[in-house]
Design an enzyme around this catalytic site. Structure first.
Site, PDB file in Angstrom:
ATOM      1  CD  GLU A   1       2.795   8.658   3.010  1.00  0.00           C
ATOM      2  OE1 GLU A   1       2.529   8.181   4.126  1.00  0.00           O
ATOM      3  OE2 GLU A   1       3.957   8.794   2.591  1.00  0.00           O
TER       4      GLU A   1
ATOM      5  CG  ASP B   1       3.500   8.064   7.295  1.00  0.00           C
ATOM      6  OD1 ASP B   1       3.292   6.834   7.095  1.00  0.00           O
ATOM      7  OD2 ASP B   1       3.599   8.889   6.368  1.00  0.00           O
TER       8      ASP B   1
ATOM      9  CG  ASP C   1       2.858   0.232  -2.745  1.00  0.00           C
ATOM     10  OD1 ASP C   1       3.533  -0.770  -3.044  1.00  0.00           O
ATOM     11  OD2 ASP C   1       2.838   0.696  -1.599  1.00  0.00           O
TER      12      ASP C   1
ATOM     13  CG  HIS D   1       2.649   4.568   4.541  1.00  0.00           C
ATOM     14  ND1 HIS D   1       3.756   5.375   4.684  1.00  0.00           N
ATOM     15  CD2 HIS D   1       3.122   3.394   4.056  1.00  0.00           C
ATOM     16  CE1 HIS D   1       4.835   4.714   4.312  1.00  0.00           C
ATOM     17  NE2 HIS D   1       4.487   3.509   3.931  1.00  0.00           N
TER      18      HIS D   1
HETATM   19  C1  GLP Z   1       6.656   1.271   2.083  1.00  0.00           C
HETATM   20  C2  GLP Z   1       5.591   0.501   1.274  1.00  0.00           C
HETATM   21  C3  GLP Z   1       4.616  -0.175   2.179  1.00  0.00           C
HETATM   22  C4  GLP Z   1       5.382  -0.761   3.332  1.00  0.00           C
HETATM   23  C5  GLP Z   1       5.875   0.345   4.226  1.00  0.00           C
HETATM   24  C6  GLP Z   1       6.801  -0.118   5.343  1.00  0.00           C
HETATM   25  O1  GLP Z   1       6.842   2.560   1.733  1.00  0.00           O
HETATM   26  N1  GLP Z   1       4.888   1.233   0.284  1.00  0.00           N
HETATM   27  O2  GLP Z   1       3.874  -1.155   1.472  1.00  0.00           O
HETATM   28  O3  GLP Z   1       4.561  -1.581   4.098  1.00  0.00           O
HETATM   29  O4  GLP Z   1       6.409   1.396   3.466  1.00  0.00           O
HETATM   30  O5  GLP Z   1       8.039  -0.486   4.839  1.00  0.00           O
HETATM   31  P1  GLP Z   1       9.040  -1.428   5.643  1.00  0.00           P
HETATM   32  O6  GLP Z   1       8.392  -2.756   5.705  1.00  0.00           O
HETATM   33  O7  GLP Z   1      10.279  -1.449   4.801  1.00  0.00           O
HETATM   34  O8  GLP Z   1       9.239  -0.818   6.981  1.00  0.00           O
END
Ligand code: GLP
Length: 259
Positions: A142, A135, A66, A137
Site C-alpha cells: 500500500e 491506490d 500475497d 498498490h
Molecule cells: C488486489 C491484489 C493485487 C491486485 C490488485 C488489483 O488487492 N492484492 O495483487 O493486483 O489488488 O486487483 P484487480 O485486478 O482485481 O483490480
C-alpha cells in the site's frame, strides 16, 4: 519499460499470455502469479493454449504475491484457493510446485522471512505478473511501502478493502491485514509484467508509469526495474501523457528486441 496499449481486453490477455508462453517454452520457469481480476483473462488464455496447443507447465514452479491473514486456505476468498480455481487446476502445473505465503502461520513474521528465502532459493522469479490497485498498490504494498521492502505484514487501506469487498459477502469480512512480497522482493524478478484494464485504473497507471518514483505510488517502483512490460487496454491508458509515443514505439519495435 515498454508500455503496450491494446485495443481490447482480449488483446491484453493474448499479449500477456505470449510473454508467459515464451518463458515457459524456453526453460523450467519460475512464475510469479498475481491474483485479483486483472490476470484472470490471461490465465484463461494460457489454459486454452495448454488444452489446444500442448503448452506444458509440468516443469514450472510458481510463487504468489500475497495472501490475506486470518482467512483459511480452504476458503474461496483466500489467494491460495483463487489461484487454483483460476489457473493451477486448469493446467498441468503440479499443485506442490505452487507456493504462497501462509496467512494462518502461528508466527507470521517467521513465515514472511521463510517465504522471501524460498523465492530466493528457487533461483528467483523469471516472469512476475502484476495487477495494480486503484491506490497504486502492487501485491498488497500500500502507499508508504518502502521501495526496498521484503515480504511482511501490511495493513490494507480502506480503499483497497472496499475494492476487494466484491469477493466477500460484505465489506466487514475483508481482512485488515495481509502478507505480501515487498517491493524489493518483487523487484528481484527478472521480468515484470503489469496488467491494467478499465477506466478505474487510469490514474494509478499514469502515476506508476509517468509519475515520480515514490512510495506514495508503490507501483512506480517498476520504473527502477531493468525489464518491465506494462500491458493496458485503451481505457486504462487514457490518462497517459505519452500514449501516442508508446503506440508508435510498439508499432515500430525491431524484430530482434526482446518481448
Ligand atoms: C488486489 C491484489 C493485487 C491486485 C490488485 C488489483 O488487492 N492484492 O495483487 O493486483 O489488488 O486487483 P484487480 O485486478 O482485481 O483490480
Amino acid at each position: 519499460m515498454e508500455v503496450v496499449i491494446r485495443s481490447s481486453t482480449v488483446e491484453v490477455d493474448r499479449t500477456v499470455a505470449d510473454i508467459v508462453e515464451n518463458v515457459v517454452r524456453s526453460k523450467p520457469a519460475v512464475l510469479g502469479l498475481a491474483t485479483g481480476s486483472s490476470p484472470v483473462g490471461a490465465y484463461a488464455e494460457l489454459a486454452r493454449r495448454h488444452r489446444e496447443d500442448g503448452l506444458s507447465f509440468a516443469q514450472c514452479r510458481a510463487f504468489l504475491l500475497d495472501e490475506y491473514i486470518g482467512i483459511p486456505r480452504t476458503a474461496d476468498q483466500s489467494y491460495f484457493s483463487f489461484i487454483r480455481s483460476e489457473f493451477v487446476d486448469l493446467v498441468n502445473l503440479p499443485d506442490v510446485a505452487v507456493f504462497s505465503p501462509d496467512g494462518e502461520a502461528p508466527d507470521i513474521e517467521a513465515e514472511a522471512h521463510r517465504y522471501d528465502r524460498a523465492i530466493m532459493e528457487s533461483g528467483g522469479v523469471d516472469v512476475q505478473i502484476l495487477g495494480i490497485g486503484t491506490d497504486g498498490h502492487i501485491g498488497f504494498n500500500e502507499p508508504g511501502s518502502s521501495l526496498q521492502s521484503r515480504t511482511r505484514v501490511k495493513t490494507l487501506t480502506e480503499q483497497t478493502r472496499r475494492d476487494n469487498a466484491r469477493f466477500f459477502a460484505s465489506e466487514d469480512e475483508v481482512p485488515h491485514h495481509v502478507l505480501t512480497q515487498g517491493l524489493g522482493t518483487i523487484g528481484e524478478a527478472r521480468h515484470l509484467v503489469l496488467i491494467a484494464t478499465g477506466e478505474s485504473k487510469a490514474e494509478a497507471v499514469a502515476a506508476a508509469v509517468e509519475g515520480p518514483l515514490s512510495a506514495f505510488c508503490p507501483a512506480s517502483a517498476i520504473q527502477w526495474h531493468p525489464h518491465v512490460s506494462v500491458i493496458l487496454d485503451e481505457t486504462a491508458a487514457s490518462a497517459l501523457t505519452l500514449a501516442d509515443y508508446y503506440r508508435y514505439a510498439y508499432a515500430n519495435k525491431p524484430s530482434w528486441q526482446r518481448p
